[in-house]
Design an enzyme around this catalytic site. Structure first.
Site, PDB file in Angstrom:
ATOM      1  N   LYS A 220      -9.588  19.552   8.923  1.00  0.00           N
ATOM      2  CA  LYS A 220      -8.759  19.026   7.976  1.00  0.00           C
ATOM      3  C   LYS A 220     -10.311  18.082   7.414  1.00  0.00           C
ATOM      4  O   LYS A 220     -10.510  17.634   6.009  1.00  0.00           O
ATOM      5  CB  LYS A 220      -7.784  18.300   7.694  1.00  0.00           C
ATOM      6  CG  LYS A 220      -7.459  16.449   6.870  1.00  0.00           C
ATOM      7  CD  LYS A 220      -6.823  17.916   5.955  1.00  0.00           C
ATOM      8  CE  LYS A 220      -6.195  17.159   4.953  1.00  0.00           C
ATOM      9  NZ  LYS A 220      -5.806  17.920   3.725  1.00  0.00           N
TER      10      LYS A 220
ATOM     11  N   LYS B 258     -10.103   7.584   3.333  1.00  0.00           N
ATOM     12  CA  LYS B 258     -10.207   6.992   4.301  1.00  0.00           C
ATOM     13  C   LYS B 258     -10.549   8.491   4.842  1.00  0.00           C
ATOM     14  O   LYS B 258     -11.090   8.270   6.374  1.00  0.00           O
ATOM     15  CB  LYS B 258      -8.100   6.836   4.554  1.00  0.00           C
ATOM     16  CG  LYS B 258      -7.982   6.863   6.281  1.00  0.00           C
ATOM     17  CD  LYS B 258      -6.614   7.806   6.145  1.00  0.00           C
ATOM     18  CE  LYS B 258      -6.201   8.316   5.644  1.00  0.00           C
ATOM     19  NZ  LYS B 258      -5.378   9.663   6.492  1.00  0.00           N
TER      20      LYS B 258
HETATM   21  P1  NAD Z   1       2.700   8.131   1.432  1.00  0.00           P
HETATM   22  O1  NAD Z   1       2.052   6.703   1.460  1.00  0.00           O
HETATM   23  O2  NAD Z   1       3.482   8.918   0.335  1.00  0.00           O
HETATM   24  O3  NAD Z   1       4.094   8.432   2.263  1.00  0.00           O
HETATM   25  C1  NAD Z   1       3.806   7.549   4.114  1.00  0.00           C
HETATM   26  C2  NAD Z   1       5.022   7.995   4.185  1.00  0.00           C
HETATM   27  O4  NAD Z   1       5.195   6.940   5.693  1.00  0.00           O
HETATM   28  C3  NAD Z   1       5.762   6.524   3.212  1.00  0.00           C
HETATM   29  O5  NAD Z   1       6.896   6.554   2.994  1.00  0.00           O
HETATM   30  C4  NAD Z   1       5.793   5.784   4.783  1.00  0.00           C
HETATM   31  O6  NAD Z   1       6.974   4.338   4.026  1.00  0.00           O
HETATM   32  C5  NAD Z   1       5.994   5.670   5.514  1.00  0.00           C
HETATM   33  N1  NAD Z   1       5.455   5.046   6.625  1.00  0.00           N
HETATM   34  C6  NAD Z   1       4.089   4.633   6.808  1.00  0.00           C
HETATM   35  N2  NAD Z   1       4.811   3.368   7.727  1.00  0.00           N
HETATM   36  C7  NAD Z   1       5.612   3.760   8.562  1.00  0.00           C
HETATM   37  C8  NAD Z   1       6.019   3.788   9.930  1.00  0.00           C
HETATM   38  N3  NAD Z   1       5.634   3.169  10.865  1.00  0.00           N
HETATM   39  N4  NAD Z   1       7.359   3.800  10.132  1.00  0.00           N
HETATM   40  C9  NAD Z   1       8.295   5.151   9.413  1.00  0.00           C
HETATM   41  N5  NAD Z   1       7.711   5.171   8.274  1.00  0.00           N
HETATM   42  C10 NAD Z   1       6.392   4.545   7.565  1.00  0.00           C
HETATM   43  O7  NAD Z   1       1.624   9.562   2.077  1.00  0.00           O
HETATM   44  P2  NAD Z   1       1.231  10.862   1.544  1.00  0.00           P
HETATM   45  O8  NAD Z   1       0.807  10.994   0.468  1.00  0.00           O
HETATM   46  O9  NAD Z   1       3.076  11.679   1.986  1.00  0.00           O
HETATM   47  O10 NAD Z   1       0.434  10.746   2.977  1.00  0.00           O
HETATM   48  C11 NAD Z   1       0.444  11.341   3.921  1.00  0.00           C
HETATM   49  C12 NAD Z   1      -0.231  11.643   5.007  1.00  0.00           C
HETATM   50  O11 NAD Z   1      -0.778  13.119   4.345  1.00  0.00           O
HETATM   51  C13 NAD Z   1      -1.664  11.291   5.240  1.00  0.00           C
HETATM   52  O12 NAD Z   1      -2.726  10.491   6.004  1.00  0.00           O
HETATM   53  C14 NAD Z   1      -1.826  11.661   4.180  1.00  0.00           C
HETATM   54  O13 NAD Z   1      -3.764  11.733   3.894  1.00  0.00           O
HETATM   55  C15 NAD Z   1      -2.319  13.405   3.903  1.00  0.00           C
HETATM   56  N6  NAD Z   1      -1.866  14.506   2.957  1.00  0.00           N
HETATM   57  C16 NAD Z   1      -1.620  14.153   1.920  1.00  0.00           C
HETATM   58  C17 NAD Z   1      -1.519  14.350   0.894  1.00  0.00           C
HETATM   59  C18 NAD Z   1      -1.408  14.367  -0.736  1.00  0.00           C
HETATM   60  O14 NAD Z   1      -1.297  15.072  -1.852  1.00  0.00           O
HETATM   61  N7  NAD Z   1      -0.345  13.462  -0.866  1.00  0.00           N
HETATM   62  C19 NAD Z   1      -1.961  15.746   0.739  1.00  0.00           C
HETATM   63  C20 NAD Z   1      -2.504  16.453   2.434  1.00  0.00           C
HETATM   64  C21 NAD Z   1      -2.442  15.383   3.399  1.00  0.00           C
END
Ligand code: NAD
Length: 299
Positions: free
Chosen positions: A170, A238
């Site tokens: 990744k 990050k």
């Molecule tokens: P986001 O911030 O939209 O979602 C994260 C969610 O986790 C939020 O709803 C938050 O409330 C919840 N959360 C945080 N801490 C928590 C806890 N302790 N208990 C319960 N819920 C908790 O982020 P995202 O864009 O969905 O990304 C999530 C992961 O996937 C990240 O690591 C990101 O790097 C990765 N990612 C994102 C994408 C993208 O396009 N957005 C693509 C691939 C990978």
């Protein structure tokens, strides 16, 4: 199969939705409960705590921002490890550091549980369409078990090594995506200062060796000045730091990744870290004093 899902953000919510549509018994938890509402009306069970998800599940998927979030959800006093049944499988789809993933794998094995790090690529578009590329690290038996669940929203899956390996692949993915976005930003900035018809230019570019998903998806968003995330620059920063740390550990110089990381950092310093990573074009423009209004009206 009883599947728990923790972290219902941009990615987690549509991923959990596909599990419900596939007929799995899904219990969900998010720190901000309102984000779960839509899934509850579609048939998910709402859990009041992380431990409640653990008690209700054989397999749990986490989709959280960063390593400390995943470690807290797993190992806090009322965390998943204290509540999951023996033999449970934890699949972490978040992007976290490879070291953290390897450590989690070892700790869960000690607790009699299985772990697969399964970061995804494809962005919000891929999550909504159920077409994510998933890179998996872990023991073969755990990976085979994880594949049964992950196949619901995957377009490609690969087992790439022991726990932590998925995160290393990744990291490579994020180097490729960030560098590509920066170059698409440069190319579009150049074309915008000429007389060419830009939509036609993008179409023909996408038919040749320069074609890419980044050009296809982020090019039009840059032209529309639409930087609504999507994938936030803060999250990509990050990931680039994870890639730089992995390269340092491997004794390897990765100058283009270093440069792109600095461009992302410049945007964060200017207060744009919450925007989509397509906003990298603004870092290019600002180097030459170009300031264009965004879709919402501000430059
Ligand atoms: P986001 O911030 O939209 O979602 C994260 C969610 O986790 C939020 O709803 C938050 O409330 C919840 N959360 C945080 N801490 C928590 C806890 N302790 N208990 C319960 N819920 C908790 O982020 P995202 O864009 O969905 O990304 C999530 C992961 O996937 C990240 O690591 C990101 O790097 C990765 N990612 C994102 C994408 C993208 O396009 N957005 C693509 C691939 C990978």
């Amino acid at each position: 199969m009883k599947v728990g899902f923790i972290g219902l953000g941009v990615m987690g919510k549509p991923m959990a939705g596909h599990l419900i549509d596939a007929g799995l018994e899904v219990s969900v938890y998010n720190r901000t409960p309102a984000k779960a509402q839509d899934l509850l009306t579609r048939g998910a069970t709402g859990a009041a705590s992380i431990a409640e998800v653990g008690k209700a599940s054989e397999v749990v998927i986490t989709m959280l921002p960063d390593s400390p979030d995943v470690e807290a959800v797993l190992f806090a006093e009322e965390g998943l490890v204290s509540s999951l049944p023996p033999g449970a499988l934890v699949i972490d789809c978040s992007t976290i550091s490879p070291e953290s993933a390897a450590r989690i794998g070892a700790q869960l094995a000690e607790a009699g549980m299985q772990f697969v790090d399964a970061p995804v690529s494809g962005g919000e578009v891929g999550a909504v369409a159920g077409k994510l590329a998933i890179m998996m690290g872990g023991e073969s038996e755990a990976v085979t078990r994880a594949q049964q669940v992950l196949s619901v929203f995957a377009s490609a899956m690969a087992h790439v090594g022991p726990a932590g390996s998925g995160q290393l692949v990744k990291a490579a993915n994020q180097m490729l995506v960030a560098g590509n976005i920066a170059l698409v930003g440069e190319a579009i900035s150049l074309l915008q200062r000429t007389e060419v018809d830009i939509p036609s230019a993008l179409e023909v570019l996408n038919g040749g060796l320069a074609a890419s998903r980044v050009l296809e998806v982020k090019g039009p968003a840059m032209l529309e000045r639409n930087f609504t995330p999507g994938f936030r620059l803060d999250l990509h920063y990050k990931d680039l730091r994870i890639a730089l740390a992995a390269a340092e550990q491997a004794g390897l110089a990765v100058p283009l990744t270093g440069l792109t990381t600095q461009l992302v950092q410049a945007l964060r310093a200017a207060g744009d870290g919450g925007e989509d990573h397509g906003a990298l074009i603004k870092a290019i423009e600002r180097l030459s004093g170009v300031v264009l209004p965004e879709a919402g009206g501000t430059a």
